[in-house]
Design an enzyme around this catalytic site. Structure first.
Site, short mmCIF file in Angstrom:
data_model
loop_
_atom_site.label_atom_id
_atom_site.label_comp_id
_atom_site.label_asym_id
_atom_site.label_seq_id
_atom_site.Cartn_x
_atom_site.Cartn_y
_atom_site.Cartn_z
N VAL A 690 0.84 -1.19 0.00
CA VAL A 690 0.00 0.00 0.00
C VAL A 690 0.88 1.24 0.00
CG1 VAL A 690 -1.85 1.23 1.19
CG2 VAL A 690 -1.76 -1.27 1.29
N ASP A 812 -10.02 -12.05 7.87
CA ASP A 812 -8.66 -11.65 8.21
C ASP A 812 -8.67 -10.40 9.09
OD1 ASP A 812 -5.93 -11.97 8.24
OD2 ASP A 812 -5.58 -10.90 6.37
#
Length: 985
Positions: A690, A812
């Protein structure tokens, strides 16, 4: 005695303070019966200085509407209504003053210590003002004081132990203040005390056993404090006690059996504590008891052990939110005076497991006004005898295992205003007899009801809410709906309704929520809906609605959610109001739409489409004519078209969503991230990196770009899963996806990226585990901030698990996937492993073996995933529980220093409740000296530990080893909200 010069003017606050104190002279105090006060024992000879003070005060009074000043010889100061001011110092000179009554006068300032000089005072009432500061210990000198009311002020500090010297006192009210510290044991030495109120303060510590010596006590009210420890057995010695209120504290242990000796008890309120064990059977010998409230504890035992032939006067029974089990005892029907029964559990965390049938004898409770028995494990049918309880206002049997038909006898309940039967297994038709009830709320969602919706139920003009969601109802929406002028919410979603939306719907001008998705409705959106200007949510999705989108929907100022997807709508999409915000409405699955705001990427409207939008009736007529003309040809092509549609429907809908998103190229992303430079890297995970990108994108100048590592096994699946999961999701606590990019990089390799809203405060992981000496301007999160983040995350997960048509499992959840915006609001992100699933449907969960291997992160993934079980919503609950434990202990679940056969769950569970201080994050109870004043500093150490203990209990219940033992996420969130309201009101 000279008062000095004073001018009674509006602007002179010091003069007003004299007026407040001098507003004066009456024969008896207005807040208590004079007969309860003993004759004064002090010398009451006239005192010339007192007389002079009173006359001086009297000269300041300009109004005396009650004539209180006509007789000052009783040496009393009576209340009068003034604007503001303080208690003047001159009062300390009135040695013969007996009654000081200044309640409800907007007094400010503190209580002067010289009041302790008024040795002849019998009564002092300064309640319902704005007094601050502490209670002066000198008040303990008032040996003749019998009535003391300091309630409803803003007093702080501790309760002086010197109050134990007030041996004549029979009324003590210090409630509704901000007093801290413990209850002085010396208060147990007041032999005449009959009323003792300390409610709504911030008192801590144990209830002193010495209070058992208050032999004259009739009312004890310590509700809404932070008291801990056990309920003293010595309270069973107060034989005259009528009312015992220890509500909303943190009391532990069992209910002492000695309370069974208090034969005069009328009310017992022990709700919202941490009491355990069974209810002492001796309590059921209290024949005078009228209200028993034990809700929200951890009490257990079988209900069969209780009631018998006792409690002839019992009017209110609240046992909800405990751990009771067994069937409802038949003997409960002997309590003929009952007006309220609460056996429900609002939270699965504190589960009651009351099972069996509702006894038919319940129809003998002729005074019953409210019946709460859900959620539980009740089975069987609703007894027809309920229809005999003519005083019933509320029936709540939601979330049980009840079956059979809803008895028509409920139509006999002419006072029934709320009926909650949702989430059971009721069958048959909705009884038309319910139309005889003055219903305001009708909740029958999530059952197996069939047949038509009876028009009779709309005869009650009081109806505010109707929920028939997820049944098997057929037929049209009754036109009688238009009679409901007060209707605010209507949910007919997930049924088999046919016909058109009735034009009479325009009569429901108070409507705020109209949800009729997933039915078989057809026809156009009626023009009469233009009268529903108060609509906030409108969902007509997954029907067969045709025609145009009415432009008036864009004029509804309060409309925040609009779902028209998967219908047959045509023509131009409006561009006003809600249609300017692409995230607030959905129109996918309507292939005949055009125009709208650019972000929708719909084709431009042709002249024909524009004419259809302008002249809808003509367009519909032309459409029908053309359809009839080509009907014969169409029949011959049906099979071919069906096959083609079946093979392409999925990609088409995906393309439709993709086309609504703004476009972005590889080059733009590369420039915005400085060539995907490491200096712009803000995070890295299994499937992607990211980056922070500085680029002009819609209204954003900075965005976050997640570049997929396509060489990693499962990365492509992750990209598709995240796109699929985020197509329709809209929640304030989810990371907002802006668009996606699927392209080729300069080397000819595939390139896929997701573009998100940039959240400047980074991940929760960074805030939890960055050491103080490594931090720059980043501070340590306090209890309030962590609790707020926890509720934010829980709300997001609850939204996913309640998503329709099928739940979404994140798979997750972990701190690195929880991001914080500039206001420290939490947003859940990274849906690369997210799954759509149908709970209880084995076929719905099946995926390829390669994809099924990815089920989360070690330490956070549910233990059942390790043995190959399919993903479920309970797996997310486990991860959420581990996150809660990590947030408030500061320990990672993967730490190597846990002892053998111990993990974070067991580590915390073994410490509860007595050793919490040993496992809690010390920054939460010992704040740094340089920490600014914030919510954390509002809790002392004991209150902070109590708050964290409650939160950790939620984490333990979420992270149980077996999925069936874990709570639902909605229940966990509700419990956290209650904790937040209790400790940070």
């Amino acid at each position: 005695m000279e008062l000095g010069p004073c001018k009674c003017t509006t602007g002179a606050s010091w003069a007003v303070s004299f007026l407040l104190a001098a507003a004066l002279l009456s024969n008896a105090p207005s807040t208590t019966d004079a007969s309860m006060l003993k004759a004064p024992t002090a010398n009451t000879a006239s005192n010339s200085s007192d007389r002079q003070v009173l006359l001086s005060f009297k000269s300041l009074i300009t109004k005396d509407p009650s004539g209180a000043l006509t007789s000052w010889g009783n040496r009393s100061l009576h209340h009068c209504r003034w604007q503001e001011g303080e208690i003047p110092s001159e009062l300390g000179s009135l040695q013969c003053l007996e009654l000081l009554n200044l309640y409800n006068n907007n007094l400010t300032g503190s209580i002067p210590s010289y009041i302790g000089n008024l040795k002849n005072l019998i009564l002092i009432d300064i309640s319902d003002n704005g007094l601050t500061g502490s209670i002066p210990p000198e008040i303990g000198n008032l040996q003749n004081l019998q009535f003391m009311d300091f309630g409803k002020n803003k007093l702080s500090g501790s309760i002086p132990a010197s109050l134990g010297n007030l041996f004549s006192l029979n009324w003590l009210d210090l409630g509704n203040n901000s007093l801290v510290g413990t209850i002085p044991p010396s208060l147990g030495g007041l032999p005449y005390l009959s009323t003792f109120i300390l409610a709504r303060n911030k008192l801590v510590g144990n209830i002193p056993p010495s209070l058992g010596n208050l032999s004259s006590l009739t009312e004890l009210n310590f509700a809404r404090n932070y008291l801990t420890g056990i309920i003293p057995h010595s309270l069973g010695n107060i034989y005259g006690l009528h009312s015992l209120r220890l509500t909303e504290n943190m009391l532990t242990g069992t209910i002492p059996s000695s309370l069974g000796k208090l034969i005069n008890l009328v009310y017992i309120g022990l709700q919202f504590n941490n009491l355990i064990g069974e209810i002492p059977l001796l309590l059921f010998n209290l024949s005078s008891l009228q209200k028993l409230d034990l809700q929200n504890n951890k009490l257990s035992g079988s209900l069969q052990n209780y009631f018998g032939d006792k409690f002839p006067l019992l009017q209110g029974l609240a046992l909800n939110d405990n751990k009771f089990h067994g069937p409802i005892p038949l003997s409960l029907s002997n309590c003929s005076m009952l007006e309220l029964i609460q056996l429900d559990k609002h939270l699965a965390i504190l589960n009651n497991e009351v099972g069996g049938n509702i006894p038919e004898g319940i129809g003998r409770l002729s005074n019953l006004m409210a019946l709460y028995m859900g959620p539980n494990l009740l089975t069987g049918s609703i007894p027809a005898s309920l229809g005999k309880l003519s005083k019933l206002n509320v029936i709540s049997l939601a979330q049980n295992r009840l079956s059979g038909e809803i008895p028509p006898t409920l139509g006999n309940l002419t006072q029934l205003s709320e009926l909650y039967l949702s989430m059971n297994a009721f069958t048959g038709e909705i009884p038309s007899a319910l139309g005889k009830c003055p219903l305001g709320v009708l909740a029958l969602a999530y059952n197996k009801l069939s047949g038509n919706i009876p028009k009779e139920i709309f005869s009650s003009s009081r109806l505010r809410s109707i929920s028939l969601l997820s049944n098997m109802l057929v037929g049209p929406m009754p036109s009688e709906l238009g009679l409901l002028k007060n209707l605010q919410g209507l949910d007919f979603s997930q049924n088999k309704l046919t016909g058109e939306i009735p034009i009479s719907i325009g009569g429901c001008q108070s409507l705020e929520f109209l949800l009729v998705s997933q039915n078989f409705l057809h026809g156009s959106i009626p023009s009469t809906m233009n009268k529903l200007t108060g609509l906030q949510e409108l969902d007509l999705s997954s029907n067969n609605i045709s025609g145009i989108i009415p432009v008036f929907l864009g004029s509804f100022i309060g409309l925040t959610y609009l779902n028209l997807s998967f219908n047959n709508l045509i023509g131009e999409v409006p561009d006003d109001g809600i249609f300017r915000n692409a995230t607030a409405f959905s129109i996918v699955g309507n292939v005949g739409l055009c125009g709208g705001i650019p972000v929708l990427s719909l084709p431009s409207c042709t002249n024909q489409q524009a004419r259809e939008h302008k002249f809808p009736k003509l367009a519909v007529a032309m459409s029908v004519s053309i359809t009839c003309l080509f009907l014969v040809i169409g029949i011959g092509l049906i099979s071919v078209l069906c096959k083609k549609h079946k093979s392409s429907s999925g990609p088409t809908s995906t393309r439709a969503v993709r086309n609504q998103l703004p476009r972005v190229s590889y080059t733009e992303l590369s420039m915005g991230t400085n060539g995907f430079s490491s200096s712009n890297l803000i995070g890295e995970g299994r499937f992607g990196s990211v980056y922070k990108a500085n680029m002009s994108f819609d209204q954003y100048s900075v965005v976050a770009v997640k570049v997929l590592k396509l060489q990693e096994r499962g990365a492509s699946h992750s990209f598709l899963a995240e796109c699929e999961a985020l197509r329709y999701l809209r929640h304030r606590n989810l990371v907002k996806i802006l668009t996606a990019c699927s392209s080729i990089d300069p080397r000819g390799h595939d390139f896929k990226a997701l573009i998100f809203e940039y959240l400047p405060n980074g991940s929760l992981e960074k805030w939890l585990h960055t050491h103080i000496d490594e931090q720059s301007d980043q501070s340590v999160l306090n209890i309030y901030q962590k609790l707020s983040i926890a509720t934010d995350v829980g709300s997001a997960v609850e939204y996913l698990h309640d998503y329709k048509p099928v739940p979404i499992v994140h798979c997750d959840l972990k701190p690195s996937n929880i991001l914080l915006d500039s206001d420290m609001m939490a947003h859940v992100g990274d849906f690369g492993l997210a799954r759509f699933t149908n709970q209880g449907d084995n076929n719905a969960s099946q995926v390829s073996s390669s994809w099924a291997a990815f089920r989360g992160t070690i330490g956070y993934a549910a233990p059942e995933y390790g043995i190959g079980n399919e993903v479920t919503t309970s797996g997310d609950v486990y991860s959420y529980g581990i996150i809660l434990l990590e947030m408030f202990t500061g320990r990672r679940p993967t730490e190597q220093n846990f002892e053998e056969n111990t993990n974070l769950h067991r580590f915390v569970e073994e410490a509860l409740p007595d050793s919490v201080e040993d496992v809690v994050d010390q920054n939460l109870i010992l704040p740094r000296e340089d920490t600014e004043m914030d919510h954390n500093t509002l809790l002392n150490k004991e209150a902070a530990l109590a708050c964290i203990t409650s939160i950790l209990r939620v984490g333990i219940l979420c992270s149980k080893q077996l999925p069936t033992e874990r709570v639902q996420i909605r229940d966990a969130v509700i419990e956290l909200h209650k904790i937040k309201e209790k400790f940070f009101p």
